[in-house]
Design a protein around this motif. Structure first.
Motif, PDB file in Angstrom:
ATOM      1  N   TYR A   1       0.848  -1.192   0.000  1.00 14.47           N
ATOM      2  CA  TYR A   1       0.000   0.000   0.000  1.00 14.47           C
ATOM      3  C   TYR A   1       0.887   1.247   0.000  1.00 14.47           C
ATOM      4  O   TYR A   1       0.942   1.984   0.978  1.00 14.47           O
ATOM      5  CB  TYR A   1      -0.924  -0.008   1.221  1.00 14.47           C
ATOM      6  CG  TYR A   1      -1.812  -1.224   1.291  1.00 14.47           C
ATOM      7  CD1 TYR A   1      -2.968  -1.311   0.517  1.00 14.47           C
ATOM      8  CD2 TYR A   1      -1.488  -2.297   2.119  1.00 14.47           C
ATOM      9  CE1 TYR A   1      -3.778  -2.429   0.578  1.00 14.47           C
ATOM     10  CE2 TYR A   1      -2.296  -3.420   2.174  1.00 14.47           C
ATOM     11  CZ  TYR A   1      -3.438  -3.480   1.401  1.00 14.47           C
ATOM     12  OH  TYR A   1      -4.236  -4.586   1.464  1.00 14.47           O
TER      13      TYR A   1
ATOM     14  N   VAL B   1      -1.743   2.629   6.562  1.00 17.74           N
ATOM     15  CA  VAL B   1      -2.423   1.339   6.741  1.00 17.74           C
ATOM     16  C   VAL B   1      -2.909   1.256   8.183  1.00 17.74           C
ATOM     17  O   VAL B   1      -2.111   1.350   9.121  1.00 17.74           O
ATOM     18  CB  VAL B   1      -1.475   0.162   6.415  1.00 17.74           C
ATOM     19  CG1 VAL B   1      -2.181  -1.162   6.619  1.00 17.74           C
ATOM     20  CG2 VAL B   1      -0.942   0.274   4.991  1.00 17.74           C
TER      21      VAL B   1
ATOM     22  N   GLU C   1      -5.565  -2.128  12.493  1.00 12.90           N
ATOM     23  CA  GLU C   1      -6.459  -3.293  12.416  1.00 12.90           C
ATOM     24  C   GLU C   1      -6.165  -4.131  11.174  1.00 12.90           C
ATOM     25  O   GLU C   1      -6.193  -5.350  11.216  1.00 12.90           O
ATOM     26  CB  GLU C   1      -7.929  -2.856  12.410  1.00 12.90           C
ATOM     27  CG  GLU C   1      -8.393  -2.205  13.688  1.00 12.90           C
ATOM     28  CD  GLU C   1      -7.982  -0.731  13.815  1.00 12.90           C
ATOM     29  OE1 GLU C   1      -7.585  -0.107  12.794  1.00 12.90           O
ATOM     30  OE2 GLU C   1      -8.033  -0.208  14.938  1.00 12.90           O
ATOM     31  N   ARG C   2      -5.885  -3.467  10.048  1.00 16.93           N
ATOM     32  CA  ARG C   2      -5.580  -4.197   8.808  1.00 16.93           C
ATOM     33  C   ARG C   2      -4.245  -4.928   8.937  1.00 16.93           C
ATOM     34  O   ARG C   2      -4.113  -6.078   8.525  1.00 16.93           O
ATOM     35  CB  ARG C   2      -5.534  -3.262   7.611  1.00 16.93           C
ATOM     36  CG  ARG C   2      -4.973  -3.976   6.371  1.00 16.93           C
ATOM     37  CD  ARG C   2      -5.177  -3.212   5.139  1.00 16.93           C
ATOM     38  NE  ARG C   2      -6.483  -3.644   4.643  1.00 16.93           N
ATOM     39  CZ  ARG C   2      -7.028  -3.217   3.534  1.00 16.93           C
ATOM     40  NH1 ARG C   2      -6.423  -2.331   2.805  1.00 16.93           N
ATOM     41  NH2 ARG C   2      -8.193  -3.669   3.154  1.00 16.93           N
TER      42      ARG C   2
ATOM     43  N   ARG D   1      -4.791  -7.949  11.080  1.00 20.16           N
ATOM     44  CA  ARG D   1      -5.552  -8.972  10.353  1.00 20.16           C
ATOM     45  C   ARG D   1      -4.673  -9.676   9.319  1.00 20.16           C
ATOM     46  O   ARG D   1      -4.700 -10.895   9.187  1.00 20.16           O
ATOM     47  CB  ARG D   1      -6.771  -8.340   9.680  1.00 20.16           C
ATOM     48  CG  ARG D   1      -7.697  -9.338   9.034  1.00 20.16           C
ATOM     49  CD  ARG D   1      -9.017  -8.737   8.543  1.00 20.16           C
ATOM     50  NE  ARG D   1      -8.879  -7.516   7.782  1.00 20.16           N
ATOM     51  CZ  ARG D   1      -9.194  -6.285   8.226  1.00 20.16           C
ATOM     52  NH1 ARG D   1      -9.665  -6.125   9.438  1.00 20.16           N
ATOM     53  NH2 ARG D   1      -9.042  -5.228   7.460  1.00 20.16           N
ATOM     54  N   GLU D   2      -3.851  -8.923   8.588  1.00 25.07           N
ATOM     55  CA  GLU D   2      -3.050  -9.525   7.520  1.00 25.07           C
ATOM     56  C   GLU D   2      -1.803 -10.243   8.040  1.00 25.07           C
ATOM     57  O   GLU D   2      -1.384 -11.229   7.451  1.00 25.07           O
ATOM     58  CB  GLU D   2      -2.664  -8.465   6.490  1.00 25.07           C
ATOM     59  CG  GLU D   2      -3.874  -7.995   5.696  1.00 25.07           C
ATOM     60  CD  GLU D   2      -3.513  -7.200   4.471  1.00 25.07           C
ATOM     61  OE1 GLU D   2      -2.459  -7.470   3.868  1.00 25.07           O
ATOM     62  OE2 GLU D   2      -4.306  -6.310   4.107  1.00 25.07           O
TER      63      GLU D   2
ATOM     64  N   ASP E   1      -8.642 -10.667  14.087  1.00 23.82           N
ATOM     65  CA  ASP E   1      -9.192  -9.331  14.298  1.00 23.82           C
ATOM     66  C   ASP E   1      -9.067  -8.906  15.755  1.00 23.82           C
ATOM     67  O   ASP E   1      -9.541  -7.844  16.138  1.00 23.82           O
ATOM     68  CB  ASP E   1     -10.674  -9.294  13.891  1.00 23.82           C
ATOM     69  CG  ASP E   1     -10.837  -9.368  12.381  1.00 23.82           C
ATOM     70  OD1 ASP E   1      -9.999  -8.796  11.666  1.00 23.82           O
ATOM     71  OD2 ASP E   1     -11.807  -9.994  11.922  1.00 23.82           O
TER      72      ASP E   1
END
Length: 172
Positions: free
Chosen positions: A116, A121, A124-125, A128-129, A134
């Motif tokens: 990105y 970013v 939370e993302r 998650r990744e 979460d």
């Protein structure tokens, strides 16, 4: 032969959530069982007794096939006039041509940020990744990992903190 769950059901559950390679190793040697396992999402099926070298070769083959193919133009990210290079295929970060030893999670954080470019970013993302969850309890762990990356690369400005949002790669 798993104690708590049927292996085929477990395979289906894993495949429903992930593309991780799956090799089933079992004593069940009926063709119908092998077909059921492959249809449940397994990438390969090995029946006992087996040769360890064959099992290792099958794992290598499945792993090789499961690697994402990244177009060469997207394989590397250059920052700070090319002084910092992130190779997404080789999973390597180089500063002035010298490799930096990052843990798997540290590299995964850098790779997500590199996907990105110029974007803040959200934490939370990243969680998650990188951790595949979460659960917000990984927030402190994320901060510790980012600190370690900054220290190892020798550039505290490499990963910018975007207050109230998350992180961004500097110079991307």
């Amino acid at each position: 032969g798993l104690p708590d769950v049927d292996g085929i059901d477990l395979c289906r559950r894993i495949r429903g959530r992930s593309e991780v390679p799956i090799v089933i190793v079992t004593a069940r040697n009926q063709v119908a069982e092998r077909i059921k396992g492959l249809r449940a999402g397994a990438d390969d099926f090995v029946v006992k007794p087996y040769d360890v070298h064959e099992l290792l070769a099958r794992i290598e083959a499945v792993t090789r096939r499961s690697r994402p193919i990244v177009p060469e133009s997207d394989a590397q990210v250059l920052l700070h006039g090319g002084q910092l290079r992130i190779d997404l295929v080789l999973r390597q970060v180089l500063v002035d041509g010298a490799p930096i030893e990052l843990t798997r999670k540290e590299f995964d954080i850098v790779a997500v940020l590199a996907r990105y470019p110029g974007v803040a970013v959200p934490k939370e993302r990243l969680i998650r990744e990188v951790w595949n969850t979460d659960w917000r309890g990984f927030g402190h762990s994320l901060e510790v990992h980012v600190g370690a990356i900054r220290k190892k690369t020798g550039d505290r400005r490499l990963i910018e903190t975007v207050r109230g949002v998350g992180y961004r790669l500097a110079g991307s």
